[in-house]
Design a protein around this motif. Sequence first.
Motif, PDB file in Angstrom:
ATOM      1  N   GLN A 109     -14.021 -33.005 -17.621  1.00 46.93           N
ATOM      2  CA  GLN A 109     -14.834 -31.832 -17.338  1.00 46.93           C
ATOM      3  C   GLN A 109     -14.717 -31.389 -15.887  1.00 46.93           C
ATOM      4  OE1 GLN A 109     -18.744 -31.621 -19.104  1.00 46.93           O
ATOM      5  NE2 GLN A 109     -18.239 -33.199 -20.622  1.00 46.93           N
ATOM      6  N   ASP A 110     -14.115 -32.256 -15.045  1.00 46.99           N
ATOM      7  CA  ASP A 110     -13.937 -31.883 -13.649  1.00 46.99           C
ATOM      8  C   ASP A 110     -12.609 -31.184 -13.411  1.00 46.99           C
ATOM      9  OD1 ASP A 110     -12.490 -34.133 -14.288  1.00 46.99           O
ATOM     10  OD2 ASP A 110     -12.647 -35.025 -12.290  1.00 46.99           O
ATOM     11  N   LYS A 111     -11.802 -31.055 -14.447  1.00 47.46           N
ATOM     12  CA  LYS A 111     -10.485 -30.422 -14.327  1.00 47.46           C
ATOM     13  C   LYS A 111     -10.594 -28.941 -14.674  1.00 47.46           C
ATOM     14  CE  LYS A 111      -6.870 -32.896 -15.470  1.00 47.46           C
ATOM     15  NZ  LYS A 111      -5.978 -32.961 -14.289  1.00 47.46           N
ATOM     16  N   SER A 112      -9.812 -28.122 -14.032  1.00 46.87           N
ATOM     17  CA  SER A 112      -9.839 -26.685 -14.302  1.00 46.87           C
ATOM     18  C   SER A 112      -9.115 -26.366 -15.602  1.00 46.87           C
ATOM     19  CB  SER A 112      -9.175 -25.917 -13.162  1.00 46.87           C
ATOM     20  OG  SER A 112      -9.860 -26.131 -11.943  1.00 46.87           O
TER      21      SER A 112
ATOM     22  N   VAL B 272       5.010 -27.137 -41.973  1.00 43.76           N
ATOM     23  CA  VAL B 272       4.506 -27.792 -40.769  1.00 43.76           C
ATOM     24  C   VAL B 272       4.517 -26.825 -39.599  1.00 43.76           C
ATOM     25  CG1 VAL B 272       5.069 -29.521 -38.998  1.00 43.76           C
ATOM     26  CG2 VAL B 272       5.060 -30.178 -41.404  1.00 43.76           C
ATOM     27  N   GLU B 273       3.414 -26.804 -38.871  1.00 51.30           N
ATOM     28  CA  GLU B 273       3.344 -26.135 -37.581  1.00 51.30           C
ATOM     29  C   GLU B 273       2.861 -27.164 -36.566  1.00 51.30           C
ATOM     30  OE1 GLU B 273       1.528 -22.234 -37.558  1.00 51.30           O
ATOM     31  OE2 GLU B 273       2.140 -21.837 -39.650  1.00 51.30           O
ATOM     32  N   LEU B 274       3.317 -27.039 -35.330  1.00 50.83           N
ATOM     33  CA  LEU B 274       3.000 -28.002 -34.278  1.00 50.83           C
ATOM     34  C   LEU B 274       2.144 -27.353 -33.205  1.00 50.83           C
ATOM     35  CD1 LEU B 274       6.572 -29.559 -33.876  1.00 50.83           C
ATOM     36  CD2 LEU B 274       4.695 -30.398 -35.314  1.00 50.83           C
ATOM     37  N   THR B 275       1.316 -28.169 -32.552  1.00 51.43           N
ATOM     38  CA  THR B 275       0.476 -27.677 -31.459  1.00 51.43           C
ATOM     39  C   THR B 275       0.582 -28.604 -30.269  1.00 51.43           C
ATOM     40  OG1 THR B 275      -1.131 -26.611 -32.926  1.00 51.43           O
ATOM     41  CG2 THR B 275      -1.881 -27.173 -30.713  1.00 51.43           C
ATOM     42  N   THR B 276       0.788 -28.019 -29.078  1.00 50.17           N
ATOM     43  CA  THR B 276       0.740 -28.780 -27.835  1.00 50.17           C
ATOM     44  C   THR B 276      -0.304 -28.162 -26.926  1.00 50.17           C
ATOM     45  OG1 THR B 276       3.067 -29.445 -27.985  1.00 50.17           O
ATOM     46  CG2 THR B 276       2.031 -29.565 -25.821  1.00 50.17           C
ATOM     47  N   LEU B 277      -1.328 -28.941 -26.609  1.00 49.69           N
ATOM     48  CA  LEU B 277      -2.364 -28.519 -25.673  1.00 49.69           C
ATOM     49  C   LEU B 277      -1.863 -28.801 -24.259  1.00 49.69           C
ATOM     50  CD1 LEU B 277      -5.436 -27.613 -25.388  1.00 49.69           C
ATOM     51  CD2 LEU B 277      -5.919 -30.077 -25.155  1.00 49.69           C
ATOM     52  N   ILE B 278      -1.789 -27.765 -23.440  1.00 50.13           N
ATOM     53  CA  ILE B 278      -1.256 -27.907 -22.082  1.00 50.13           C
ATOM     54  C   ILE B 278      -2.379 -28.318 -21.129  1.00 50.13           C
ATOM     55  CG2 ILE B 278      -0.046 -26.775 -20.201  1.00 50.13           C
ATOM     56  CD1 ILE B 278       1.632 -27.167 -22.742  1.00 50.13           C
ATOM     57  N   VAL B 279      -2.312 -29.573 -20.690  1.00 48.25           N
ATOM     58  CA  VAL B 279      -3.334 -30.117 -19.786  1.00 48.25           C
ATOM     59  C   VAL B 279      -2.775 -30.129 -18.364  1.00 48.25           C
ATOM     60  CG1 VAL B 279      -4.845 -32.077 -19.297  1.00 48.25           C
ATOM     61  CG2 VAL B 279      -4.183 -31.576 -21.664  1.00 48.25           C
ATOM     62  N   PRO B 280      -3.429 -29.434 -17.433  1.00 42.30           N
ATOM     63  CA  PRO B 280      -2.909 -29.343 -16.062  1.00 42.30           C
ATOM     64  C   PRO B 280      -2.633 -30.710 -15.444  1.00 42.30           C
ATOM     65  CG  PRO B 280      -4.752 -27.836 -16.360  1.00 42.30           C
ATOM     66  CD  PRO B 280      -4.690 -28.684 -17.588  1.00 42.30           C
TER      67      PRO B 280
END
Length: 278
Positions: A249-252, A203-211
Amino acid sequence: MPVICNLESGQKGICGVRKNEDGRIVSENYGCVTALALDPIEKKPLNMFHPGSRILSVGSFGCNLKCPFCQNYQISMMRLEGDKDGLQPRTPDMMHISPQELARKALKYQKSGNIGVAFTYNEPLVGWEYVHDTAKLVKAYGMKNVLVTNGTASMEVLEEILPFIDAMNIDLKGFEEEYYHKLGGSLQAVKEFIIRAAAKCHVELTTLIVPGENDSDSEIRAEAEWIAREVGQHIPLHITRFFPRYHMQDKSATDVQLVYRLANLAGKYLDHVFVGNC
């Protein structure tokens, strides 16, 4: 616990895939393929499972979460023609591939470096029966099965597929229950899924960092501490950069330095932390 749909006759779940037909829950995306590609294994992302190899990656449509930042929304949020809530109808290039056909394709591409099949792109477990049936055949050919999932599924479904899955990348969207509720899921359910999966396969984990959503030091620290304590400090974690997509789509895009800083923080607790999309 995961959200479990109680569907009336003829009703379809929020995933847009599972439907009550005469009292029986069926999957409408069985064998429906929207994407098929021979990818590097690192693209899943899996950095510590047969690195340098390639894997035949297959996707369908449908998802049981409603992430406003979905990076693959064109297919994960696809609905069949006629669905009132559909964001887009079925496209003409959707093809039907049976489990037998897909397993044979995987075998055919062995000479191109293929090691098996990855179920990915949308949420594979909304159509887990296809995953199960195909993975069983791929395994019989002596090849590998990879699952890329959000981990929002019942333990019963997980137990059905685990005997045939060699590796998973599981999205750990964040580490606050309130955040998961916004996405339509449950952090506790995903935690239980991760612990059980890691006991049986790579298992590998992924976290997408959303501002502004899950990018605090305290949240990443709590996440990394939990992984090390409850799953193992050897579990690889991918900290990846968000790009504007779907309803955000309006977020950087996430600041690159922030991604590296959070990865370094997680690395204080975990042996293998990788940065993605930077």
